[in-house]
Design an enzyme around this catalytic site. Structure first.
Site, PDB file in Angstrom:
ATOM      1  N   GLY A 263      80.171  65.098 -48.361  1.00 49.83           N
ATOM      2  CA  GLY A 263      81.400  64.447 -47.914  1.00 49.83           C
ATOM      3  C   GLY A 263      81.142  63.352 -46.894  1.00 49.83           C
TER       4      GLY A 263
ATOM      5  N   SER B   4      82.700  67.423 -51.656  1.00 48.22           N
ATOM      6  CA  SER B   4      81.463  68.041 -51.167  1.00 48.22           C
ATOM      7  C   SER B   4      81.310  69.426 -51.777  1.00 48.22           C
ATOM      8  CB  SER B   4      81.553  68.149 -49.643  1.00 48.22           C
ATOM      9  OG  SER B   4      80.425  68.806 -49.145  1.00 48.22           O
TER      10      SER B   4
ATOM     11  N   HIS C  76      79.522  72.145 -51.084  1.00 40.58           N
ATOM     12  CA  HIS C  76      79.448  73.412 -50.334  1.00 40.58           C
ATOM     13  C   HIS C  76      80.815  73.912 -49.885  1.00 40.58           C
ATOM     14  CE1 HIS C  76      79.779  72.175 -45.970  1.00 40.58           C
ATOM     15  NE2 HIS C  76      79.529  70.989 -46.486  1.00 40.58           N
TER      16      HIS C  76
ATOM     17  N   THR D   6      65.971  59.511 -55.400  1.00 38.23           N
ATOM     18  CA  THR D   6      65.686  60.409 -56.527  1.00 38.23           C
ATOM     19  C   THR D   6      66.776  61.480 -56.618  1.00 38.23           C
ATOM     20  OG1 THR D   6      63.336  60.029 -56.226  1.00 38.23           O
ATOM     21  CG2 THR D   6      63.958  62.013 -57.455  1.00 38.23           C
TER      22      THR D   6
ATOM     23  N   CYS E 147      82.610  71.044 -38.584  1.00 35.02           N
ATOM     24  CA  CYS E 147      81.273  70.484 -38.393  1.00 35.02           C
ATOM     25  C   CYS E 147      81.112  70.044 -36.953  1.00 35.02           C
ATOM     26  CB  CYS E 147      81.079  69.293 -39.319  1.00 35.02           C
ATOM     27  SG  CYS E 147      81.716  69.588 -40.931  1.00 35.02           S
TER      28      CYS E 147
END
Ligand code: PLP
Length: 374
Positions: A72, A199, A201, A237, A324
């Protein structure tokens, strides 16, 4: 391991077991670099293509409108920063004062470079209404970014109406849907958004992977420069295993969306009823249209930090403020933006229930709060 009650699902979620199992082959066996031309890269490349199609279908998008990111935060940074630099004639960004810091600090970064940002104050219930947007919108705006659902109080924003208002002024519309994807029914083309952040998770997928929806035909300069991955829009990658896990988790949640919502709503109602029966006084923030299971609760006369730590001692995980943002102790910007009384704000915690919670968890939460508040 200790038997925790995990009630911080808005911060992160336990992985779906099937999603976890789907990842393993891409770590241990099919580990080739998906961008290489040889045969060993075929399976990982196909896995990415399939995952993109699954994710697109879950949100009503086209596969080519899905761009994988690290989550996110990166998706939000990409939209805010790249769109600000894209058109020197339309330099204004409009957002709300109660966005996640991934948006607010991206906005602060473009402000430092001289790009103006307008911050809308939500209503006291926690909503950015079309009327509020109408007071800020001008045709020199380039981007409007309003979150789909707030991560502290759960209020679900009228995104479709806001998007319509933005487009009437020829302004692009982004929504940070990190708390909503996999939990609410979302169809990007019905809503009309130009960009949407998600996001994994937060919907029982792995950490460190997410995506940005970019509507076909809308140009957004790349944010991460380097290789030609993601149609040269996001270098690096590909994290094949995480992409596969994200798609499996999202599919599982979307297939069970209504059942999960019902189940979580029942837990939520039980929690509120038991708090009431137990004589624990609290107020739920966020108005009447909130994410199932996300409860921003204010306990008058209590200290949210102290509640969190005492619940922790009882093995119960809840949070204060933003997920967060655990290290910050001042009153959360979200609670300030809805002008919550300082005393109530001080006594606020977030309890967020998910599909793996049970009635036993709810009772342990109630008993924990009883020991603290009564
Ligand atoms: N936006 C919102 C609304 C969030 O709740 C979060 C995480 O809590 C983020 C963005 C950041 O997402 P991520 O942890 O994937 O970087």
């Amino acid at each position: 391991m200790r038997e925790y009650v995990y009630a911080d699902n808005a911060a992160t979620t336990k992985m779906d077991k099937n999603a976890y199992d789907a990842m393993a082959p891409y770590l241990l066996e099919e580990y080739g670099n998906a961008s290489q031309p040889y045969a060993f890269a075929r399976e990982p490349k196909k896995a990415i293509t399939d995952a993109r199609a699954v994710i697109a279908e879950c949100i009503g998008a086209l596969p080519e409108e899905i761009f994988f990111t690290s989550g996110g935060t990166e998706s939000d940074n990409w939209v805010v920063k790249s769109s600000a630099f894209a058109d020197q004639r339309k330099r204004l960004t409009i957002t709300s004062a109660f966005e996640h810091h991934a948006i607010l600090r991206s906005c602060a970064a473009i402000e430092r470079l001289g790009y103006p940002v307008a911050y809308m104050q939500p209503s006291v219930e926690g909503y950015i209404t079309p009327e509020i947007l109408g007071r800020h919108i001008t045709d020199d705006a380039r981007l409007i970014s309003v979150m789909y659902a707030n991560n502290e109080i759960g209020s679900i924003q009228p995104v479709r109406e806001l998007c319509k208002a933005a487009h009437a002024y020829g302004v692009l519309f982004h929504t940070d849907a990190v708390q909503a994807v996999g939990h609410l029914k979302i169809n990007v083309h019905d809503i009309g958004v130009d960009f949407l952040s998600a996001s994994a998770h937060k919907f029982n997928g792995p950490k460190g992977i997410g995506f940005l929806f970019i509507r076909k035909g809308v140009e957004l300069p790349s944010y991460v420069d380097g290789g030609r991955q993601e149609k040269a829009h996001r270098a690096g990658t590909e994290n094949v295993a995480a992409i596969v896990g994200m798609a499996a988790a999202l599919k599982a949640n979307c297939e069970m969306l209504e059942e999960n919502q019902r189940y979580i709503l029942n837990l939520e109602r039980r929690l509120m009823a038991r708090l009431d029966e137990t004589g624990i006084v609290c107020r739920r923030n966020g108005g009447s249209n909130v994410l199932p299971g996300l409860l921003g609760l204010s306990f008058p006369g209590q200290d949210g930090e102290a509640i969190l730590h005492r619940m922790d001692l009882m093995g119960i995980c809840i949070s204060t403020g933003s997920a967060c943002n655990g290290e910050e102790t001042s009153t959360s910007h979200v609670l300030r933006s809805i002008m919550l009384d300082e005393n109530l704000a001080k006594g606020t915690v977030r309890i967020s229930l998910g599909k793996y919670n049970t009635e036993v968890d709810v009772e342990r939460i109630v008993q924990g709060l009883k020991r603290i508040c009564c």
